[in-house]
Motif scaffolding. Structure first.
Motif, PDB file in Angstrom:
ATOM      1  N   ASN A 123     -15.404   0.728  16.068  1.00 22.98           N
ATOM      2  CA  ASN A 123     -14.313   0.843  17.032  1.00 22.98           C
ATOM      3  C   ASN A 123     -13.521  -0.464  16.992  1.00 22.98           C
ATOM      4  O   ASN A 123     -13.962  -1.481  17.507  1.00 22.98           O
ATOM      5  CB  ASN A 123     -14.865   1.084  18.440  1.00 22.98           C
ATOM      6  CG  ASN A 123     -13.761   1.283  19.456  1.00 22.98           C
ATOM      7  OD1 ASN A 123     -12.948   2.191  19.328  1.00 22.98           O
ATOM      8  ND2 ASN A 123     -13.718   0.423  20.462  1.00 22.98           N
ATOM      9  N   TYR A 124     -12.365  -0.413  16.350  1.00 20.05           N
ATOM     10  CA  TYR A 124     -11.612  -1.654  16.152  1.00 20.05           C
ATOM     11  C   TYR A 124     -10.131  -1.348  15.963  1.00 20.05           C
ATOM     12  O   TYR A 124      -9.731  -0.222  15.672  1.00 20.05           O
ATOM     13  CB  TYR A 124     -12.136  -2.411  14.928  1.00 20.05           C
ATOM     14  CG  TYR A 124     -12.229  -1.568  13.669  1.00 20.05           C
ATOM     15  CD1 TYR A 124     -11.138  -1.439  12.820  1.00 20.05           C
ATOM     16  CD2 TYR A 124     -13.415  -0.900  13.343  1.00 20.05           C
ATOM     17  CE1 TYR A 124     -11.213  -0.672  11.678  1.00 20.05           C
ATOM     18  CE2 TYR A 124     -13.499  -0.131  12.196  1.00 20.05           C
ATOM     19  CZ  TYR A 124     -12.404  -0.018  11.364  1.00 20.05           C
ATOM     20  OH  TYR A 124     -12.488   0.743  10.241  1.00 20.05           O
ATOM     21  N   SER A 125      -9.326  -2.371  16.139  1.00 23.91           N
ATOM     22  CA  SER A 125      -7.893  -2.237  15.942  1.00 23.91           C
ATOM     23  C   SER A 125      -7.547  -2.435  14.462  1.00 23.91           C
ATOM     24  O   SER A 125      -8.336  -2.988  13.701  1.00 23.91           O
ATOM     25  CB  SER A 125      -7.152  -3.278  16.790  1.00 23.91           C
ATOM     26  OG  SER A 125      -7.463  -4.585  16.341  1.00 23.91           O
ATOM     27  N   SER A 126      -6.358  -2.012  14.070  1.00 25.90           N
ATOM     28  CA  SER A 126      -5.939  -2.157  12.674  1.00 25.90           C
ATOM     29  C   SER A 126      -5.850  -3.626  12.269  1.00 25.90           C
ATOM     30  O   SER A 126      -6.061  -3.976  11.109  1.00 25.90           O
ATOM     31  CB  SER A 126      -4.580  -1.475  12.466  1.00 25.90           C
ATOM     32  OG  SER A 126      -3.607  -2.021  13.363  1.00 25.90           O
ATOM     33  N   ALA A 127      -5.564  -4.495  13.251  1.00 26.72           N
ATOM     34  CA  ALA A 127      -5.444  -5.920  12.962  1.00 26.72           C
ATOM     35  C   ALA A 127      -6.769  -6.531  12.527  1.00 26.72           C
ATOM     36  O   ALA A 127      -6.801  -7.512  11.778  1.00 26.72           O
ATOM     37  CB  ALA A 127      -4.909  -6.653  14.198  1.00 26.72           C
ATOM     38  N   ASN A 128      -7.876  -5.944  12.993  1.00 27.61           N
ATOM     39  CA  ASN A 128      -9.194  -6.491  12.674  1.00 27.61           C
ATOM     40  C   ASN A 128      -9.950  -5.664  11.641  1.00 27.61           C
ATOM     41  O   ASN A 128     -11.133  -5.898  11.402  1.00 27.61           O
ATOM     42  CB  ASN A 128     -10.047  -6.581  13.953  1.00 27.61           C
ATOM     43  CG  ASN A 128      -9.464  -7.574  14.941  1.00 27.61           C
ATOM     44  OD1 ASN A 128      -8.961  -8.612  14.556  1.00 27.61           O
ATOM     45  ND2 ASN A 128      -9.535  -7.236  16.222  1.00 27.61           N
ATOM     46  N   ALA A 129      -9.273  -4.696  11.033  1.00 28.67           N
ATOM     47  CA  ALA A 129      -9.952  -3.765  10.134  1.00 28.67           C
ATOM     48  C   ALA A 129     -10.615  -4.459   8.946  1.00 28.67           C
ATOM     49  O   ALA A 129     -11.681  -4.049   8.490  1.00 28.67           O
ATOM     50  CB  ALA A 129      -8.954  -2.716   9.641  1.00 28.67           C
ATOM     51  N   ARG A 130      -9.997  -5.531   8.452  1.00 24.97           N
ATOM     52  CA  ARG A 130     -10.509  -6.178   7.230  1.00 24.97           C
ATOM     53  C   ARG A 130     -11.891  -6.804   7.441  1.00 24.97           C
ATOM     54  O   ARG A 130     -12.621  -7.042   6.494  1.00 24.97           O
ATOM     55  CB  ARG A 130      -9.519  -7.245   6.769  1.00 24.97           C
ATOM     56  CG  ARG A 130      -9.456  -8.464   7.654  1.00 24.97           C
ATOM     57  CD  ARG A 130      -8.419  -9.470   7.204  1.00 24.97           C
ATOM     58  NE  ARG A 130      -7.073  -9.006   7.495  1.00 24.97           N
ATOM     59  CZ  ARG A 130      -5.986  -9.745   7.278  1.00 24.97           C
ATOM     60  NH1 ARG A 130      -6.096 -10.966   6.751  1.00 24.97           N
ATOM     61  NH2 ARG A 130      -4.789  -9.277   7.579  1.00 24.97           N
ATOM     62  N   PHE A 131     -12.251  -7.105   8.702  1.00 28.75           N
ATOM     63  CA  PHE A 131     -13.517  -7.784   8.964  1.00 28.75           C
ATOM     64  C   PHE A 131     -14.625  -6.840   9.434  1.00 28.75           C
ATOM     65  O   PHE A 131     -15.749  -7.284   9.664  1.00 28.75           O
ATOM     66  CB  PHE A 131     -13.309  -8.860  10.035  1.00 28.75           C
ATOM     67  CG  PHE A 131     -12.267  -9.873   9.672  1.00 28.75           C
ATOM     68  CD1 PHE A 131     -12.501 -10.809   8.679  1.00 28.75           C
ATOM     69  CD2 PHE A 131     -11.042  -9.886  10.323  1.00 28.75           C
ATOM     70  CE1 PHE A 131     -11.534 -11.750   8.332  1.00 28.75           C
ATOM     71  CE2 PHE A 131     -10.066 -10.821   9.990  1.00 28.75           C
ATOM     72  CZ  PHE A 131     -10.317 -11.748   8.991  1.00 28.75           C
ATOM     73  N   THR A 199      -8.883  -4.425  28.780  1.00 25.39           N
ATOM     74  CA  THR A 199      -8.380  -5.265  27.695  1.00 25.39           C
ATOM     75  C   THR A 199      -7.319  -4.513  26.887  1.00 25.39           C
ATOM     76  O   THR A 199      -7.209  -3.285  26.971  1.00 25.39           O
ATOM     77  CB  THR A 199      -9.518  -5.683  26.757  1.00 25.39           C
ATOM     78  OG1 THR A 199     -10.068  -4.508  26.139  1.00 25.39           O
ATOM     79  CG2 THR A 199     -10.619  -6.402  27.526  1.00 25.39           C
ATOM     80  N   HIS A 200      -6.571  -5.255  26.081  1.00 24.79           N
ATOM     81  CA  HIS A 200      -5.516  -4.635  25.277  1.00 24.79           C
ATOM     82  C   HIS A 200      -6.072  -3.617  24.292  1.00 24.79           C
ATOM     83  O   HIS A 200      -5.392  -2.685  23.897  1.00 24.79           O
ATOM     84  CB  HIS A 200      -4.728  -5.717  24.527  1.00 24.79           C
ATOM     85  CG  HIS A 200      -5.494  -6.365  23.410  1.00 24.79           C
ATOM     86  ND1 HIS A 200      -6.412  -7.367  23.615  1.00 24.79           N
ATOM     87  CD2 HIS A 200      -5.490  -6.139  22.068  1.00 24.79           C
ATOM     88  CE1 HIS A 200      -6.924  -7.733  22.461  1.00 24.79           C
ATOM     89  NE2 HIS A 200      -6.390  -7.016  21.502  1.00 24.79           N
ATOM     90  N   SER A 201      -7.345  -3.776  23.906  1.00 22.42           N
ATOM     91  CA  SER A 201      -7.942  -2.859  22.929  1.00 22.42           C
ATOM     92  C   SER A 201      -8.136  -1.453  23.494  1.00 22.42           C
ATOM     93  O   SER A 201      -8.261  -0.491  22.730  1.00 22.42           O
ATOM     94  CB  SER A 201      -9.287  -3.409  22.442  1.00 22.42           C
ATOM     95  OG  SER A 201     -10.208  -3.513  23.515  1.00 22.42           O
ATOM     96  N   THR A 202      -8.172  -1.312  24.818  1.00 18.82           N
ATOM     97  CA  THR A 202      -8.329   0.015  25.429  1.00 18.82           C
ATOM     98  C   THR A 202      -7.059   0.488  26.120  1.00 18.82           C
ATOM     99  O   THR A 202      -7.046   1.557  26.725  1.00 18.82           O
ATOM    100  CB  THR A 202      -9.484   0.000  26.457  1.00 18.82           C
ATOM    101  OG1 THR A 202      -9.208  -0.991  27.467  1.00 18.82           O
ATOM    102  CG2 THR A 202     -10.804  -0.334  25.783  1.00 18.82           C
ATOM    103  N   MET A 203      -5.984  -0.281  25.999  1.00 18.55           N
ATOM    104  CA  MET A 203      -4.741   0.058  26.693  1.00 18.55           C
ATOM    105  C   MET A 203      -4.109   1.343  26.177  1.00 18.55           C
ATOM    106  O   MET A 203      -3.333   2.002  26.876  1.00 18.55           O
ATOM    107  CB  MET A 203      -3.753  -1.105  26.578  1.00 18.55           C
ATOM    108  CG  MET A 203      -2.630  -1.067  27.611  1.00 18.55           C
ATOM    109  SD  MET A 203      -1.546  -2.514  27.460  1.00 18.55           S
ATOM    110  CE  MET A 203      -2.618  -3.830  28.032  1.00 18.55           C
ATOM    111  N   HIS A 204      -4.458   1.725  24.955  1.00 15.90           N
ATOM    112  CA  HIS A 204      -3.868   2.939  24.375  1.00 15.90           C
ATOM    113  C   HIS A 204      -4.224   4.194  25.159  1.00 15.90           C
ATOM    114  O   HIS A 204      -3.541   5.220  25.058  1.00 15.90           O
ATOM    115  CB  HIS A 204      -4.290   3.099  22.912  1.00 15.90           C
ATOM    116  CG  HIS A 204      -5.762   3.231  22.711  1.00 15.90           C
ATOM    117  ND1 HIS A 204      -6.410   4.450  22.689  1.00 15.90           N
ATOM    118  CD2 HIS A 204      -6.744   2.294  22.535  1.00 15.90           C
ATOM    119  CE1 HIS A 204      -7.698   4.267  22.495  1.00 15.90           C
ATOM    120  NE2 HIS A 204      -7.933   2.966  22.404  1.00 15.90           N
TER     121      HIS A 204
END
Length: 357
Positions: A123-131, A199-204
């Motif tokens: 469960n992650y945002s596209s900005a953190n996908a690489r890690f 948090t911004h990660s659940t704002m969607h």
């Protein structure tokens, strides 16, 4: 009497993450009252945690990560002979369970394992996908197997853990009504405030509700307050943004009269512990929630809040609470009573003590 050392292993510094503050940190004093000496070991230091989500600073973050891993290696020496270990989620943010393997297989230590989300699901945002491959989500079943006991935040999480361990206890995220959530909402204050915190990660999750609020703001005078760590980009005249601050968290929430918790039905949401709804209710407001996971266990529809699934149901619930001050107050009183009787620290604190029996 000689104190028993209780080593708490957690990802974040004390007081920084809701998953820790409202799972076990509010029980630290209770443990101390029962002859435990608390030794708190976070993966992040206070400084590295503050830097983690800032833009840039890549070299400093690299140094932070290496330093934090070094601290974990040193911790293993401190845990030689430890009898009471409580682990929340994992010993390190990244990588396979190397530290846990050494702790269990080499040092022959057991730990109580605690988790409050479906952390085995990416469960992650596209900005953190690489890690994300470095997160090693696959290690969660192993960490459960190696534990002496497992503390799960709800029935969904417990059912998952029972596939790998026989001693699983459900201990929900709880509210401290005596020392923390002590304020009450003023239902007479105008304009009315509909609110959400997270948090911004659940704002969607708010995307679903925004068109409904846009429709209602043409008929009603209200504010829609978002308390978070990042300003939303919604086109709403009623929108008011406020930075989340730990020191004013309860005071800020108590200014809301209608708390909302929209979710989508998926495995990640099923694993959530209804914390937003619990916070709203503890302050004397009736929340509107999606029928996902533990929400349907916390909320009795039209008794201590509203359960809404479709846009029509969300609009209806919002209209009722916007129009009826008396009903807002009555449902809010019942919501608070629900917390006091079923979801408070006082009700559940003995269960935390039993984890080490």
């Amino acid at each position: 009497m000689k104190l028993k050392k209780l080593h708490i292993i957690a990802p974040y510094p004390k007081g920084e993450a809701p998953s820790q503050r409202f799972r076990f940190e509010q029980y630290l004093t209770f443990w101390e009252e029962h002859d435990f000496e608390i030794h708190y070991h976070s993966f992040h230091t206070a400084k590295s945690w503050k830097r983690l989500y800032k833009k840039g600073l890549f070299f400093q973050k690299f140094l932070d990560l290496n330093y934090n891993f070094l601290r974990r290696w040193i911790l293993l020496f401190r845990l030689i002979g430890a009898k009471h270990i409580f682990m929340h989620r994992e010993m390190a943010h990244l990588g396979p369970p190397v530290f846990e393997w050494i702790l269990v297989k080499i040092l022959r230590r057991k730990y109580v394992y605690d988790f409050d989300d479906a952390i085995w699901i990416p469960n992650y945002s596209s900005a953190n996908a690489r890690f994300q491959k470095l997160k090693c989500y696959w290690k969660v079943p192993t960490l459960i197997k190696w534990a002496s006991k497992v503390s799960a935040g709800n029935d969904f999480l417990a059912k998952y853990a029972l596939q790998f361990h026989s001693q699983v206890e459900v201990i929900p995220t709880t509210i401290d009504c005596q020392n923390q959530h002590t304020q009450l909402v003023d239902h007479q204050k105008k304009p009315l405030i509909i609110g959400w915190t997270g948090t911004h990660s659940t704002m969607h999750y708010l995307d679903f509700v925004v068109p409904i609020l846009r429709k209602l703001e043409k008929e009603f005078d209200f504010q829609f307050k978002v308390i978070s760590n990042k300003k939303p980009n919604y086109q709403l005249n009623a929108l008011v943004y406020q930075d989340w601050k730990e020191e004013t968290e309860i005071e800020d929430l108590a200014k809301i009269q209608i708390g909302i918790m929209p979710l989508v039905l998926d495995a990640w949401s099923e694993g959530k512990c209804g914390f937003k709804a619990l916070q709203y209710m503890a302050l004397g407001m009736a929340p509107i929630v999606s029928p996902v996971g533990v929400n349907t266990k916390i909320i009795q529809h039209e008794t201590n809040g509203f359960i809404a699934e479709t846009p029509e149901e969300w609009e209806k619930a919002l209209r009722i609470l916007l129009e009826n001050e008396t009903l807002r107050k009555e449902l809010g009183e019942k919501a608070l009573l629900t917390i006091q009787q079923k979801w408070s620290v006082e009700v559940w604190k003995s269960n935390y003590l039993k984890l080490f029996h």
